[in-house]
Scaffold this active site. Structure first.
Site, mmCIF file in Angstrom:
data_model
loop_
_atom_site.group_PDB
_atom_site.id
_atom_site.type_symbol
_atom_site.label_atom_id
_atom_site.label_comp_id
_atom_site.label_asym_id
_atom_site.label_seq_id
_atom_site.Cartn_x
_atom_site.Cartn_y
_atom_site.Cartn_z
ATOM 1 N N THR A 1 -12.614 1.449 -6.052
ATOM 2 C CA THR A 1 -13.262 1.955 -7.281
ATOM 3 C C THR A 1 -14.469 2.789 -6.830
ATOM 4 O O THR A 1 -15.610 2.395 -7.061
ATOM 5 C CB THR A 1 -13.718 0.806 -8.198
ATOM 6 O OG1 THR A 1 -14.504 -0.123 -7.424
ATOM 7 C CG2 THR A 1 -12.566 0.074 -8.817
ATOM 8 N N LYS B 242 -0.515 3.284 7.257
ATOM 9 C CA LYS B 242 -1.289 2.042 7.274
ATOM 10 C C LYS B 242 -0.351 0.831 7.363
ATOM 11 O O LYS B 242 -0.556 -0.086 8.157
ATOM 12 C CB LYS B 242 -2.089 1.962 5.970
ATOM 13 C CG LYS B 242 -3.505 1.510 6.125
ATOM 14 C CD LYS B 242 -4.107 1.529 4.731
ATOM 15 C CE LYS B 242 -5.568 1.320 4.726
ATOM 16 N NZ LYS B 242 -6.113 1.265 3.376
ATOM 17 N N GLU C 214 -19.079 -7.484 4.704
ATOM 18 C CA GLU C 214 -18.446 -6.886 5.869
ATOM 19 C C GLU C 214 -19.028 -7.547 7.112
ATOM 20 O O GLU C 214 -20.210 -7.833 7.177
ATOM 21 C CB GLU C 214 -18.704 -5.373 5.900
ATOM 22 C CG GLU C 214 -17.952 -4.667 4.809
ATOM 23 C CD GLU C 214 -18.050 -3.157 4.919
ATOM 24 O OE1 GLU C 214 -18.321 -2.642 6.006
ATOM 25 O OE2 GLU C 214 -17.852 -2.499 3.894
ATOM 26 N N HIS D 177 -35.160 -9.779 4.344
ATOM 27 C CA HIS D 177 -35.521 -9.067 5.575
ATOM 28 C C HIS D 177 -35.853 -7.624 5.212
ATOM 29 O O HIS D 177 -34.969 -6.877 4.765
ATOM 30 C CB HIS D 177 -34.377 -9.089 6.589
ATOM 31 C CG HIS D 177 -33.992 -10.474 7.000
ATOM 32 N ND1 HIS D 177 -34.805 -11.261 7.775
ATOM 33 C CD2 HIS D 177 -32.912 -11.224 6.712
ATOM 34 C CE1 HIS D 177 -34.234 -12.440 7.948
ATOM 35 N NE2 HIS D 177 -33.079 -12.449 7.311
ATOM 36 N N ALA D 178 -37.098 -7.264 5.429
ATOM 37 C CA ALA D 178 -37.484 -5.878 5.154
ATOM 38 C C ALA D 178 -36.816 -4.967 6.186
ATOM 39 O O ALA D 178 -36.601 -5.357 7.334
ATOM 40 C CB ALA D 178 -38.995 -5.757 5.225
ATOM 41 N N ARG E 245 -20.929 4.106 5.598
ATOM 42 C CA ARG E 245 -21.152 4.590 4.226
ATOM 43 C C ARG E 245 -22.564 4.226 3.745
ATOM 44 O O ARG E 245 -22.975 3.086 3.866
ATOM 45 C CB ARG E 245 -20.095 4.014 3.278
ATOM 46 C CG ARG E 245 -18.773 4.740 3.406
ATOM 47 C CD ARG E 245 -17.705 4.112 2.547
ATOM 48 N NE ARG E 245 -17.247 2.841 3.081
ATOM 49 C CZ ARG E 245 -16.334 2.075 2.495
ATOM 50 N NH1 ARG E 245 -15.790 2.450 1.352
ATOM 51 N NH2 ARG E 245 -15.962 0.949 3.051
ATOM 52 N N ASP F 167 0.865 -1.180 0.000
ATOM 53 C CA ASP F 167 0.000 0.000 0.000
ATOM 54 C C ASP F 167 0.902 1.232 0.000
ATOM 55 O O ASP F 167 2.005 1.209 0.553
ATOM 56 C CB ASP F 167 -0.885 -0.011 1.257
ATOM 57 C CG ASP F 167 -2.147 0.820 1.064
ATOM 58 O OD1 ASP F 167 -3.239 0.230 1.066
ATOM 59 O OD2 ASP F 167 -2.025 2.059 0.910
ATOM 60 N N CYS G 47 -21.085 -1.209 -0.940
ATOM 61 C CA CYS G 47 -21.146 -2.049 -2.145
ATOM 62 C C CYS G 47 -22.447 -1.900 -2.920
ATOM 63 O O CYS G 47 -22.425 -1.498 -4.086
ATOM 64 C CB CYS G 47 -20.932 -3.508 -1.758
ATOM 65 S SG CYS G 47 -19.409 -3.746 -0.844
HETATM 66 C C1 UGA Z 1 -22.410 -7.119 -0.067
HETATM 67 C C2 UGA Z 1 -22.657 -8.553 -0.555
HETATM 68 O O1 UGA Z 1 -23.532 -9.239 0.339
HETATM 69 C C3 UGA Z 1 -21.349 -9.310 -0.674
HETATM 70 O O2 UGA Z 1 -21.584 -10.599 -1.219
HETATM 71 C C4 UGA Z 1 -20.405 -8.533 -1.624
HETATM 72 O O3 UGA Z 1 -19.151 -9.158 -1.766
HETATM 73 C C5 UGA Z 1 -20.180 -7.144 -1.039
HETATM 74 O O4 UGA Z 1 -21.462 -6.473 -0.939
HETATM 75 C C6 UGA Z 1 -19.238 -6.413 -1.954
HETATM 76 O O5 UGA Z 1 -19.602 -6.150 -3.110
HETATM 77 O O6 UGA Z 1 -18.086 -6.185 -1.585
HETATM 78 P P1 UGA Z 1 -22.063 -5.978 2.352
HETATM 79 O O7 UGA Z 1 -22.237 -4.668 1.656
HETATM 80 O O8 UGA Z 1 -20.911 -6.141 3.280
HETATM 81 O O9 UGA Z 1 -21.914 -7.180 1.270
HETATM 82 O O10 UGA Z 1 -23.360 -6.221 3.201
HETATM 83 P P2 UGA Z 1 -24.697 -7.094 3.133
HETATM 84 O O11 UGA Z 1 -24.682 -8.029 4.271
HETATM 85 O O12 UGA Z 1 -24.915 -7.654 1.802
HETATM 86 O O13 UGA Z 1 -25.800 -5.962 3.437
HETATM 87 C C7 UGA Z 1 -25.992 -4.851 2.565
HETATM 88 C C8 UGA Z 1 -27.164 -4.020 3.009
HETATM 89 O O14 UGA Z 1 -28.396 -4.708 2.769
HETATM 90 C C9 UGA Z 1 -27.184 -3.649 4.492
HETATM 91 O O15 UGA Z 1 -27.596 -2.313 4.621
HETATM 92 C C10 UGA Z 1 -28.212 -4.597 5.088
HETATM 93 O O16 UGA Z 1 -28.823 -4.098 6.255
HETATM 94 C C11 UGA Z 1 -29.201 -4.694 3.944
HETATM 95 N N1 UGA Z 1 -30.019 -5.928 3.973
HETATM 96 C C12 UGA Z 1 -29.443 -7.150 3.768
HETATM 97 C C13 UGA Z 1 -31.394 -5.829 4.168
HETATM 98 O O17 UGA Z 1 -31.955 -4.733 4.366
HETATM 99 N N2 UGA Z 1 -32.145 -6.976 4.159
HETATM 100 C C14 UGA Z 1 -31.594 -8.200 3.949
HETATM 101 O O18 UGA Z 1 -32.341 -9.199 3.927
HETATM 102 C C15 UGA Z 1 -30.212 -8.284 3.753
#
Ligand code: UGA
Length: 439
Positions: free
Chosen positions: A86, A35, A155, A254-255, A331, A30, A263
């Site tokens: 990115t 870091k 995450e 999950h609503a 974020r 890096d 992401c």
């Molecule tokens: C997401 C994807 O799940 C990963 O597979 C992917 O690798 C990652 O983006 C990425 O592109 O790097 P992440 O953003 O860490 O992972 O989090 P998620 O667990 O997917 O949750 C994303 C958002 O959706 C959160 O705000 C969560 O509260 C919301 N969510 C998730 C819901 O509102 N309902 C659900 O049923 C699931």
């Protein structure tokens, strides 16, 4: 085997450390000296459960090291992973590729024998070809192949996701490169992890299509939740009822207050831009982006409605500001939309989050940050649960009832049972479930 990983952000650090756990020699590089110095001393730049101890273990094993010198990271490497950011461009939401292309150029200058150049960062379709051009132009004698190998790490669960993935996607035209990638992921064969070996373009689209589909699923159930509220149905039962259909699946139904994070918002926006560029409009995703933004805003209205349309000078307790539990990442968190809207309407905000308060302070003004949920709730007119951290799932409801000014809760994650809250004397408003008005 030996690899270099460029970028020690979320993806690079987790991937590099997990590859070291697989028995591969990994050098993470890096430009940020602070870091790298910190990492050498075991200081993590991000919060991710289990990461600190795994980094420490792998440094001790001698397989994981950190440097600011790209040449050192690439010496004798079989592959070099690009894992730099990115971020979305401010004007149009397209992925900003400048860091990826700068990394490709520097890699080209430091190539040491045949090397697979791997994109781990989430990159628009066509990037692998672009990297190939950059490397050839910078170093015409270079011996290399390019491979797209998207990450699917969540995450808060990233180490498990790396160690036990649903699949590994390898996008390259070169059989030599594909074989090196298979070798790197060899420990996963024991779990019979499916490997999708395909072209770079297909692999790049798999990443965006995967995230966009999940974001669509969440947005779909959020709109169904609105219908459930209007019609007196229960969205959790609806999710169960449809999720048991194997073609639909029960996950990501999950609503809630709308998806956030680094992401889904970024990747859905970028996919709409890619669609326009290729004259293949992504109408569904464009709608998802719009509906989700509205959803986050409408959550503030929900709180104001629960206070009979007026939050002026009301004390509002907020539990959770990270975009989801087990991360300090705020974020695109719904909390960063909801809290300012409530403040604009005249509310006083008292908030607590187990990990993310320091990050949130950078984005929110005039919030009273508290030691715990109970301090936030003391004398509050209403309590709002935005993030479903474990410590908010088992709150002492009787204690809350005694310390709050008004016994009113808006639970945006459906972590409590409406009937139990009603029995405890609360007005309890959740998502897509009928409010229990009387016993
Ligand atoms: C997401 C994807 O799940 C990963 O597979 C992917 O690798 C990652 O983006 C990425 O592109 O790097 P992440 O953003 O860490 O992972 O989090 P998620 O667990 O997917 O949750 C994303 C958002 O959706 C959160 O705000 C969560 O509260 C919301 N969510 C998730 C819901 O509102 N309902 C659900 O049923 C699931």
């Amino acid at each position: 085997m030996r690899i270099g990983v460029v970028g020690t952000g979320y993806v690079g650090l987790v991937s590099g450390t997990c590859f070291a756990e697989f028995g591969i020699n990994v050098t993470c590089v890096d430009k940020d000296t602070n870091k790298i110095d910190g990492l050498k001393r075991g200081i993590m730049p991000i919060y991710e459960p289990g990461l600190e101890s795994l980094v420490e273990k792998q440094i001790k094993s001698g397989r994981l090291s950190f440097t600011t010198d790209l040449g050192e990271a690439m010496k004798d490497a079989d592959a070099v992973f690009i894992a730099v950011g990115t971020p979305p461009k401010i004007d149009d939401g397209q992925a900003d590729m400048s860091y990826v292309y700068a990394a490709a150029k520097e890699i080209a200058q430091n190539l040491d024998g045949y090397t697979v150049i791997v994109t781990k960062s989430t990159v628009p379709v066509g990037t692998a070809r672009e990297i190939e051009k950059i490397v050839k132009a910078t170093n015409p004698d270079a011996k290399f192949d390019v491979c797209s190998n998207p990450e699917f790490l969540r995450e808060g669960a990233a180490i498990n996701d790396f160690m036990r993935p649903d699949r590994v996607v390898i996008g390259t035209d070169s059989e030599r490169a594909a074989e090196i990638m298979r070798q790197l992921y060899r420990p996963l064969y024991i779990n019979e992890t499916p490997m999708v070996v395909t072209t770079p373009e297909t692999s790049e689209i798999i990443k965006y299509a995967g995230n966009a589909f999940l974001a669509t699923k969440i947005t779909f159930i959020n709109e169904i939740a609105n219908l459930c509220e209007a019609a007196g149905a229960d969205v959790q039962q609806v999710a169960k009822g449809i999720g048991l259909d194997g073609r639909i699946g029960s996950k990501f139904l999950h609503a809630g207050p709308g998806y956030g994070g680094s992401c889904f918002p970024k990747d859905t926006m970028a996919l709409t831009q890619i669609g326009q560029k290729y004259r293949a409009p992504q109408n569904i995703i464009e709608t998802v982006v719009w509906v989700n933004a509205e959803r986050q805003r409408s959550m503030a209205e929900r709180v104001i409605d629960a206070c009979d349309g007026n939050v002026k000078d009301k004390k509002i307790a907020i539990l959770g500001v990270s975009f989801k539990p087990n991360t300090d990442d705020v974020r695109e968190s719904p909390a960063l939309v909801i809290i300012p809207l409530l403040q604009e309407a005249g509310a006083n905000i008292y908030a607590h989050d187990p990990i993310a308060m320091n990050e949130a302070k950078k984005h929110l003004d005039d919030v009273h940050w508290t030691q715990d949920a109970y301090e936030a709730a003391t004398d509050a007119d209403i309590l709002v649960i935005i993030t479903e951290w474990n410590e908010f799932r088992g709150l002492d409801i009787d204690r809350l009832g005694k310390i709050m000014k008004e016994k009113c809760i808006v639970d945006m994650r459906n972590i409590y049972k409406p009937k139990i809250m009603k029995q405890a004397g609360f007005r309890y408003i959740s998502i897509g479930r009928p409010e229990v008005k009387s016993d």
